[in-house]
Write a protein that holds these residues in place. Structure first.
Motif, mmCIF file in Angstrom:
data_model
loop_
_atom_site.group_PDB
_atom_site.id
_atom_site.type_symbol
_atom_site.label_atom_id
_atom_site.label_comp_id
_atom_site.label_asym_id
_atom_site.label_seq_id
_atom_site.Cartn_x
_atom_site.Cartn_y
_atom_site.Cartn_z
ATOM 1 N N PHE A 108 43.346 43.009 32.732
ATOM 2 C CA PHE A 108 45.217 43.814 32.209
ATOM 3 C C PHE A 108 44.800 45.351 33.095
ATOM 4 O O PHE A 108 45.628 46.076 33.344
ATOM 5 C CB PHE A 108 45.201 43.742 31.026
ATOM 6 N N ARG A 109 43.248 45.450 32.894
ATOM 7 C CA ARG A 109 43.261 47.429 33.328
ATOM 8 C C ARG A 109 43.344 47.084 35.451
ATOM 9 O O ARG A 109 44.184 47.806 35.388
ATOM 10 C CB ARG A 109 42.013 47.272 33.938
ATOM 11 N N ALA A 110 43.226 46.375 35.762
ATOM 12 C CA ALA A 110 42.963 45.603 37.432
ATOM 13 C C ALA A 110 45.385 45.791 37.353
ATOM 14 O O ALA A 110 45.365 46.140 38.730
ATOM 15 C CB ALA A 110 42.705 44.433 38.010
ATOM 16 N N ALA A 111 45.910 45.446 36.083
ATOM 17 C CA ALA A 111 47.043 45.709 36.594
ATOM 18 C C ALA A 111 47.833 46.374 36.123
ATOM 19 O O ALA A 111 48.295 47.179 37.527
ATOM 20 C CB ALA A 111 47.991 44.252 35.917
ATOM 21 N N THR A 133 42.732 35.041 42.618
ATOM 22 C CA THR A 133 42.904 34.747 44.156
ATOM 23 C C THR A 133 41.190 35.590 44.250
ATOM 24 O O THR A 133 40.718 36.136 43.293
ATOM 25 C CB THR A 133 43.573 35.972 44.461
ATOM 26 N N ARG A 134 40.162 35.293 45.571
ATOM 27 C CA ARG A 134 38.391 35.220 45.812
ATOM 28 C C ARG A 134 38.927 37.155 45.995
ATOM 29 O O ARG A 134 39.907 37.241 47.047
ATOM 30 C CB ARG A 134 37.814 34.731 47.016
ATOM 31 N N ASP A 135 37.923 37.992 45.676
ATOM 32 C CA ASP A 135 37.586 38.945 45.398
ATOM 33 C C ASP A 135 38.532 40.050 45.538
ATOM 34 O O ASP A 135 39.277 41.040 45.862
ATOM 35 C CB ASP A 135 37.867 39.288 47.165
ATOM 36 N N ILE A 136 39.362 39.365 44.090
ATOM 37 C CA ILE A 136 40.419 40.335 43.518
ATOM 38 C C ILE A 136 39.992 41.311 42.864
ATOM 39 O O ILE A 136 40.826 42.595 42.634
ATOM 40 C CB ILE A 136 41.531 39.257 42.560
ATOM 41 N N PHE A 137 38.914 41.335 42.403
ATOM 42 C CA PHE A 137 37.954 42.779 41.873
ATOM 43 C C PHE A 137 36.693 42.565 42.518
ATOM 44 O O PHE A 137 36.210 42.022 43.529
ATOM 45 C CB PHE A 137 37.580 42.720 40.729
ATOM 46 N N THR A 138 36.028 44.329 42.512
ATOM 47 C CA THR A 138 34.797 44.604 43.195
ATOM 48 C C THR A 138 34.006 43.934 42.203
ATOM 49 O O THR A 138 33.787 43.417 40.740
ATOM 50 C CB THR A 138 34.724 45.860 43.251
ATOM 51 N N LEU A 139 32.799 43.649 42.914
ATOM 52 C CA LEU A 139 31.684 43.192 41.975
ATOM 53 C C LEU A 139 30.617 44.150 41.416
ATOM 54 O O LEU A 139 30.458 43.984 40.626
ATOM 55 C CB LEU A 139 30.569 43.144 43.341
ATOM 56 N N GLU A 140 31.247 46.029 41.533
ATOM 57 C CA GLU A 140 30.570 46.611 41.311
ATOM 58 C C GLU A 140 31.116 46.678 40.009
ATOM 59 O O GLU A 140 30.495 46.904 38.519
ATOM 60 C CB GLU A 140 30.925 47.941 41.735
ATOM 61 N N GLU A 141 32.346 46.676 39.867
ATOM 62 C CA GLU A 141 32.983 46.553 37.868
ATOM 63 C C GLU A 141 32.382 45.129 37.931
ATOM 64 O O GLU A 141 32.527 45.701 35.652
ATOM 65 C CB GLU A 141 34.822 46.732 38.541
ATOM 66 N N TYR A 142 32.001 44.230 37.544
ATOM 67 C CA TYR A 142 31.918 43.796 36.962
ATOM 68 C C TYR A 142 30.067 43.805 36.772
ATOM 69 O O TYR A 142 30.131 43.289 35.806
ATOM 70 C CB TYR A 142 31.764 42.009 38.432
ATOM 71 N N ILE A 143 29.318 44.157 37.120
ATOM 72 C CA ILE A 143 27.992 44.857 37.437
ATOM 73 C C ILE A 143 28.412 45.281 35.659
ATOM 74 O O ILE A 143 27.503 45.650 35.645
ATOM 75 C CB ILE A 143 27.236 44.997 38.999
ATOM 76 N N PHE A 170 42.051 52.482 27.968
ATOM 77 C CA PHE A 170 43.054 51.084 28.019
ATOM 78 C C PHE A 170 43.224 51.102 26.742
ATOM 79 O O PHE A 170 42.858 51.407 25.068
ATOM 80 C CB PHE A 170 41.458 50.109 28.335
ATOM 81 N N ASN A 171 44.559 50.759 26.767
ATOM 82 C CA ASN A 171 45.227 50.621 25.624
ATOM 83 C C ASN A 171 44.997 48.836 25.428
ATOM 84 O O ASN A 171 46.244 48.134 26.122
ATOM 85 C CB ASN A 171 46.702 51.041 25.771
ATOM 86 N N TRP A 172 44.961 48.763 24.154
ATOM 87 C CA TRP A 172 44.854 47.129 24.485
ATOM 88 C C TRP A 172 45.494 46.546 22.878
ATOM 89 O O TRP A 172 45.717 45.152 22.925
ATOM 90 C CB TRP A 172 43.063 46.550 23.748
ATOM 91 N N GLN A 173 46.909 47.328 22.791
ATOM 92 C CA GLN A 173 47.730 47.126 21.488
ATOM 93 C C GLN A 173 48.770 45.742 22.460
ATOM 94 O O GLN A 173 49.074 46.488 23.490
ATOM 95 C CB GLN A 173 48.036 47.921 21.061
ATOM 96 N N GLY A 232 37.003 38.292 25.963
ATOM 97 C CA GLY A 232 37.119 39.489 25.936
ATOM 98 C C GLY A 232 36.741 40.528 27.684
ATOM 99 O O GLY A 232 38.309 41.005 27.653
ATOM 100 N N PHE A 233 35.909 40.415 28.274
ATOM 101 C CA PHE A 233 35.005 41.240 29.086
ATOM 102 C C PHE A 233 36.451 40.428 30.352
ATOM 103 O O PHE A 233 37.229 41.863 31.317
ATOM 104 C CB PHE A 233 34.527 41.662 29.618
ATOM 105 N N LEU A 234 37.252 39.406 30.548
ATOM 106 C CA LEU A 234 38.250 38.920 31.346
ATOM 107 C C LEU A 234 39.211 39.251 31.209
ATOM 108 O O LEU A 234 40.242 39.847 32.330
ATOM 109 C CB LEU A 234 38.037 37.708 31.903
ATOM 110 N N ASN A 235 39.612 39.156 30.130
ATOM 111 C CA ASN A 235 40.848 40.232 29.641
ATOM 112 C C ASN A 235 41.120 41.576 29.646
ATOM 113 O O ASN A 235 42.229 41.948 30.287
ATOM 114 C CB ASN A 235 41.314 39.095 28.422
ATOM 115 N N TYR A 236 40.215 41.842 29.606
ATOM 116 C CA TYR A 236 40.126 43.585 30.009
ATOM 117 C C TYR A 236 40.249 43.511 31.521
ATOM 118 O O TYR A 236 41.233 44.248 31.652
ATOM 119 C CB TYR A 236 38.852 44.050 29.127
#
Length: 310
Positions: free
Chosen positions: A196-199, A160-170, A144-147, A189-193
């Motif tokens: 942007f990672r999912a995007a 939007t509901r279920d846009i992330f998997t529960l597994e990645e959050y765990i 992941f490029n944070w810059q 920090g982690f929600l921005n990550y």
């Protein structure tokens, strides 16, 4: 808007502001559905009575892992991504008010998640301070490029509901347990990550709009001019639509700094809507809420001084 509502996150110490949020929703957005995401066991019956608010709490959740691991400062917000009663939602903290028709930014035709748009990208030093410990983060998330990322304070977002998997959050929670100081400021920090990672991976369509006004970032006179009040309430200028966020000192009846009048107006409106209370009786109730908040803050400071922990 089909299958949409506003979710307000609250705990017992900020519910006095959450009621103001709900009143601002009714004032500016009409009968849009409201849901309270409640961290605690305190009653929110007055908001349910006044505005028909739905409630998400430990008693009515679907996912046991969220019930066990995702309540508390820095994680409660995440529950909405799987437990929201609406497919699409506006998710806000308790220390905000809606100002104007913020729903004009709810473009779910083109985007799955819409976050704020910062004035500029964060420097390396700012990312290190507000989002994550860069050396440790880079060692554990090398892909992941944070810059040059337009990271944001996530206190306001359309989701939007279920846009992330529960597994990645765990996986994030497990990482936080092992490395508690890498991601900064709760979920900032982690929600921005995650967003942007999912995007980057094409798993969500990300939009950014000017949807959040951070009160401490501007002079008080600027806030007064941008969000003016008169004897009847808010005066929306030039179709202004934003979410006003008191991310620093909280607004109370007695505070002259920060600029608190918008929140004060909506706290009074809530009492009128919930119980018909006005005038001196309303002022007395609000002063009691402010006193309870001040006592909580004072005890918190003493506890930190004695133990080094909140």
């Amino acid at each position: 808007m089909e299958d949409f509502g506003v979710i307000v996150i609250c705990c017992d110490q900020d519910y006095f502001m959450a009621k103001g949020v709900c009143a601002s929703i009714r004032h500016f957005l009409g009968d849009v559905p409201i849901c309270l995401l409640v961290d605690g066991t305190f009653s929110v019956a007055d908001a349910q009575k006044a505005y028909g608010a739905k409630v998400i709490n430990r008693m009515n959740m679907t996912h046991d892992v969220l019930k066990q691991r995702s309540f508390g400062w820095g994680t409660t917000r995440m529950i909405a991504f799987w437990e929201s009663p609406f497919k699409h939602f506006l998710l806000v903290d308790a220390d905000v008010i809606i100002w104007g028709n913020i729903l004009k930014y709810a473009n779910f035709k083109d985007y799955d998640v819409i976050i704020d748009r910062p004035c500029s990208d964060y420097s390396r030093e700012a990312v290190q301070e507000y989002f994550f410990d860069i050396p440790v983060f880079e060692a554990n998330f090398p892909g992941f490029n944070w810059q040059n990322r337009p990271f944001v304070c996530p206190a306001v977002l359309f989701g939007t509901r279920d846009i992330f998997t529960l597994e990645e959050y765990i996986e994030i929670l497990d990482f936080k347990d092992k490395h508690p100081n890498v991601f900064k400021y709760g979920d900032m920090g982690f929600l921005n990550y995650m967003i942007f990672r999912a995007a980057d991976q094409g798993r969500l369509r990300l939009g950014q709009e000017d949807i959040q006004f951070l009160v401490p970032d501007f002079p008080q006179e600027h806030a007064k001019k941008r969000f003016p009040m008169n004897e009847t309430g808010p005066v929306v200028v030039d179709d202004e639509a934003n979410v006003v966020h008191w991310c620093g000192p909280k607004p109370t009846l007695s505070s002259s700094n920060p600029y608190s009048e918008p929140m004060n107006f909506f706290r009074r409106k809530f009492l009128r809507d919930a119980s018909g209370t006005t005038g001196l009786a309303a002022e007395a109730l609000l002063q009691v809420e402010d006193l309870q908040r001040n006592i909580y803050v004072y005890k918190k400071k003493i506890r930190k001084k004695l133990t080094g922990k909140y």
